[in-house]
Design a protein around this motif. Structure first.
Motif, PDB file in Angstrom:
ATOM      1  N   CYS A  79      33.579 -32.556  39.035  1.00  0.00           N
ATOM      2  CA  CYS A  79      33.055 -31.424  39.544  1.00  0.00           C
ATOM      3  C   CYS A  79      32.340 -30.110  38.249  1.00  0.00           C
ATOM      4  O   CYS A  79      31.427 -29.655  38.610  1.00  0.00           O
ATOM      5  CB  CYS A  79      33.957 -30.483  40.467  1.00  0.00           C
ATOM      6  N   GLN A  80      33.037 -30.083  37.317  1.00  0.00           N
ATOM      7  CA  GLN A  80      32.833 -29.483  36.073  1.00  0.00           C
ATOM      8  C   GLN A  80      31.596 -30.054  35.656  1.00  0.00           C
ATOM      9  O   GLN A  80      30.701 -29.267  35.097  1.00  0.00           O
ATOM     10  CB  GLN A  80      34.047 -29.457  34.989  1.00  0.00           C
ATOM     11  N   GLN A 113      28.330 -29.422  37.684  1.00  0.00           N
ATOM     12  CA  GLN A 113      27.939 -28.106  37.498  1.00  0.00           C
ATOM     13  C   GLN A 113      26.976 -27.745  36.398  1.00  0.00           C
ATOM     14  O   GLN A 113      26.165 -27.001  36.409  1.00  0.00           O
ATOM     15  CB  GLN A 113      28.785 -27.208  37.731  1.00  0.00           C
ATOM     16  N   SER A 114      27.296 -28.380  35.156  1.00  0.00           N
ATOM     17  CA  SER A 114      26.683 -28.332  33.904  1.00  0.00           C
ATOM     18  C   SER A 114      25.508 -29.010  33.859  1.00  0.00           C
ATOM     19  O   SER A 114      24.695 -28.792  32.867  1.00  0.00           O
ATOM     20  CB  SER A 114      27.492 -28.388  32.821  1.00  0.00           C
TER      21      SER A 114
END
Length: 92
Positions: free
Chosen positions: A53-54, A57-58
């Motif tokens: 997820c991290q 997003q980036s």
């Protein structure tokens, strides 16, 4: 039901399309939360989901785009090009 079985570096590498050594390096660097069973690395499903997820997003962030990227006129897409290949030197 109980928690899902933790990932091994091999199984996570297969999921992510990278090498098991890369997963181990991420664990050693502290980038990927893990636990150890003796000498064996194990990564929980929750840690994998949180990491995915991290990173997802980036992906859309302009700060993470490659230096070889170029924006199109609309500004919505990025076109990437490969760096020129280097010629190998012949050994004598």
């Amino acid at each position: 039901m109980g928690q899902p079985r933790p990932f091994t570096p091999d199984s996570l590498a297969e999921r992510w399309g990278c090498s098991a050594m890369h997963v181990r390096t991420m664990c050693q660097a502290g980038t990927l939360p893990h636990f150890r069973l003796g000498k064996l690395y194990r990564i929980t499903a929750q840690a994998v989901e949180k990491y995915e997820c991290q990173t997802s997003q980036s992906v859309g962030s302009e700060a993470d785009t490659a230096s070889h990227g170029e924006k199109t006129e609309s500004g919505n897409a990025i076109s990437l090009r490969h760096a020129p290949e280097r010629k190998q030197k012949h050994k004598r």
